[in-house]
Design a protein around this motif. Structure first.
Motif, PDB file in Angstrom:
ATOM      1  N   CYS A  87       0.815  -1.226   0.000  1.00  0.00           N
ATOM      2  CA  CYS A  87       0.000   0.000   0.000  1.00  0.00           C
ATOM      3  C   CYS A  87       0.843   1.269   0.000  1.00  0.00           C
ATOM      4  N   THR A  88       1.894   1.300   0.818  1.00  0.00           N
ATOM      5  CA  THR A  88       2.728   2.505   0.862  1.00  0.00           C
ATOM      6  C   THR A  88       3.427   2.781  -0.462  1.00  0.00           C
ATOM      7  N   LEU A  94       1.354   6.609  -6.986  1.00  0.00           N
ATOM      8  CA  LEU A  94       0.183   7.369  -7.443  1.00  0.00           C
ATOM      9  C   LEU A  94       0.410   8.870  -7.283  1.00  0.00           C
ATOM     10  N   ALA A  95       1.039   9.277  -6.176  1.00  0.00           N
ATOM     11  CA  ALA A  95       1.345  10.694  -5.996  1.00  0.00           C
ATOM     12  C   ALA A  95       2.335  11.177  -7.053  1.00  0.00           C
ATOM     13  N   GLU A  96       3.314  10.335  -7.373  1.00  0.00           N
ATOM     14  CA  GLU A  96       4.266  10.710  -8.425  1.00  0.00           C
ATOM     15  C   GLU A  96       3.577  10.820  -9.779  1.00  0.00           C
ATOM     16  N   SER A 138       5.162   5.253 -13.279  1.00  0.00           N
ATOM     17  CA  SER A 138       4.614   5.192 -11.919  1.00  0.00           C
ATOM     18  C   SER A 138       3.321   4.386 -11.896  1.00  0.00           C
ATOM     19  N   LEU A 139       2.475   4.566 -12.896  1.00  0.00           N
ATOM     20  CA  LEU A 139       1.242   3.790 -12.962  1.00  0.00           C
ATOM     21  C   LEU A 139       1.539   2.302 -13.161  1.00  0.00           C
ATOM     22  N   ASN A 140       2.547   1.980 -13.953  1.00  0.00           N
ATOM     23  CA  ASN A 140       2.931   0.581 -14.130  1.00  0.00           C
ATOM     24  C   ASN A 140       3.436  -0.021 -12.821  1.00  0.00           C
ATOM     25  N   GLN A 141       4.152   0.760 -12.041  1.00  0.00           N
ATOM     26  CA  GLN A 141       4.638   0.267 -10.757  1.00  0.00           C
ATOM     27  C   GLN A 141       3.487   0.032  -9.778  1.00  0.00           C
ATOM     28  N   VAL A 142       2.468   0.877  -9.842  1.00  0.00           N
ATOM     29  CA  VAL A 142       1.290   0.651  -9.008  1.00  0.00           C
ATOM     30  C   VAL A 142       0.629  -0.671  -9.385  1.00  0.00           C
ATOM     31  N   ILE A 216      -7.265   9.064 -10.389  1.00  0.00           N
ATOM     32  CA  ILE A 216      -6.078   8.816  -9.567  1.00  0.00           C
ATOM     33  C   ILE A 216      -6.344   9.242  -8.119  1.00  0.00           C
ATOM     34  N   ARG A 217      -6.986  10.386  -7.941  1.00  0.00           N
ATOM     35  CA  ARG A 217      -7.306  10.840  -6.582  1.00  0.00           C
ATOM     36  C   ARG A 217      -8.229   9.854  -5.876  1.00  0.00           C
ATOM     37  N   GLU A 218      -9.162   9.280  -6.619  1.00  0.00           N
ATOM     38  CA  GLU A 218     -10.066   8.305  -6.017  1.00  0.00           C
ATOM     39  C   GLU A 218      -9.306   7.049  -5.593  1.00  0.00           C
ATOM     40  N   LEU A 219      -8.370   6.587  -6.412  1.00  0.00           N
ATOM     41  CA  LEU A 219      -7.544   5.444  -6.021  1.00  0.00           C
ATOM     42  C   LEU A 219      -6.703   5.780  -4.782  1.00  0.00           C
TER      43      LEU A 219
END
Length: 382
Positions: A87-88, A94-96, A138-142, A216-219
């Motif tokens: 999660c962290t 997601l912030a990035e 960053s999205l791929n890493q999420v 993204i904000r919702e996630l």
């Protein structure tokens, strides 16, 4: 009628009944102590029967206390691993992605629409492309973090597709940068895809998210809620820990009573029994300390990562704040040594189990010289 007057009569009756209720707990402990030490109104219980009963009861209480302690700690440690490993990092990525997309849009607007004296004659440049690439990575890493559930993974795939479409619109505007109408329309359409026209806060969206940043904000909000749940005391942890404490206290009480019986009846101070009981009593205490430390780290990490919600798109401060938050969260978890506590639990619980069994074996050996009494049948009996 005054509510205080209505409460006065029941309260006075309860106070009058209190002296009659107090002797019951005072009589309960001596009765339990007599049972623990094998004493009865007529004297003492038979040695053989007492020892055979205790060689089963004492290990059973020890194993129950160990199993409940392991369940409570295992639940806390599992939450620690999910918070630390999934999660962290997902919230950081997601912030990035969010800040990179915002900076990319600002760069596109600055290059294509606001270049002084040369509107439409300046290409996007490498800064925009690097920012868009960082957002996609960053999205791929999420997606690879395994922090998302099925519905969230589907939503993330939608976001990744929208990011590709957003980049295509900006590229289309760049290709038609010499035409003011097409260039402006392309950048404007991409801006509408990226974020809502109205100022959307980082909290819960007032309606179903449709733009990239709203999704993204919702996630992020959903992951923050999950972090809050992970850092809270779960019903399983509280119930198992309370039951483990009760079982450990009962084990210690029965152990002391058994030792008193051995001293009174056998004139024996059993060091073997005391040594065997040490890991049984020490393991719940160790796991309680480790679980409390990990829970405190969970709360601190949740608070630190939750601050990413307030990070705004700034080319200088945003990357530093996100990186600093990620490093602080990792340092908090390292300082708690969850892997070390997990290894300790893996050693202490089996050692406690061996100690509980050793208690039973010790009592069995003490009871061997005392065969169980049997009623002899006479030949004349039918």
């Amino acid at each position: 009628m005054n509510p205080l007057n209505r409460l006065a009569a029941p309260l006075s009756r309860a106070l009058r009944a209190l002296p009659r209720a107090l002797p019951a707990p005072r009589r309960l402990f001596p009765a339990l102590w007599r049972r623990a030490t094998g004493r009865t109104a007529e004297g003492s219980r038979p040695t053989a029967a007492f020892l055979r009963r205790r060689m089963l009861v004492l290990p059973a209480l020890g194993v129950i206390a160990l199993a409940l302690s392991a369940a409570a700690y295992g639940d806390i440690h599992g939450r620690t691993e999910r918070l630390r490993d999934r999660c962290t990092p997902a919230l950081v990525d997601l912030a990035e992605a969010r800040t990179s997309l915002q900076l990319a849009q600002e760069e596109a607007v600055s290059r294509l629409l606001r270049t002084p004296g040369k509107p439409g004659l300046v290409e996007l440049g490498e800064t925009y492309r690097s920012l868009l690439t960082e957002a996609s990575q960053s999205l791929n890493q999420v997606a690879q973090s395994r922090a998302l559930h099925k519905a969230q993974e589907q939503e993330l795939r939608v976001v990744s597709g929208l990011v590709v479409a957003y980049g295509d619109k900006i590229a289309w505007a760049d290709r038609h940068r010499t035409t003011d109408v097409l260039r402006t329309a392309g950048v404007g359409y991409a801006a509408d895809m990226l974020d809502s026209p109205k100022g959307t806060t980082a909290g819960t969206p007032p309606q179903e998210p449709t733009t990239i940043l709203d999704r993204i904000r919702e996630l992020e909000r959903q992951l923050r809620d999950e972090n809050r749940d992970l850092a809270a005391w779960s019903p399983l942890t509280v119930t198992a820990a309370g039951a483990a404490a009760l079982a450990a206290a009962l084990f210690a009480f029965v152990l002391v009573g058994t030792s008193v019986f051995l001293r009174d009846r056998l004139r024996l101070i059993s060091l073997q029994l005391a040594v065997a009981a040490v890991p049984v009593l020490l393991t719940p205490a160790l796991l309680a300390v480790g679980g409390a430390q990990e829970h405190g780290a969970q709360e601190r990490v949740r608070t630190a990562v939750g601050a990413l919600e307030k990070v705004r798109a700034d080319r200088v401060t945003a990357p530093r704040r996100i990186e600093s938050t990620a490093l602080d969260a990792a340092a908090v978890m390292r300082g708690t040594h969850p892997d070390g506590w997990s290894m300790t639990a893996g050693i202490a619980v089996p050692a406690g189990g061996v100690g509980a069994l050793a208690c039973g074996v010790t009592l069995f050996l003490y009871g061997r010289p005392y065969p169980a009494g049997r009623t002899l049948r006479k030949y004349g009996d039918v």
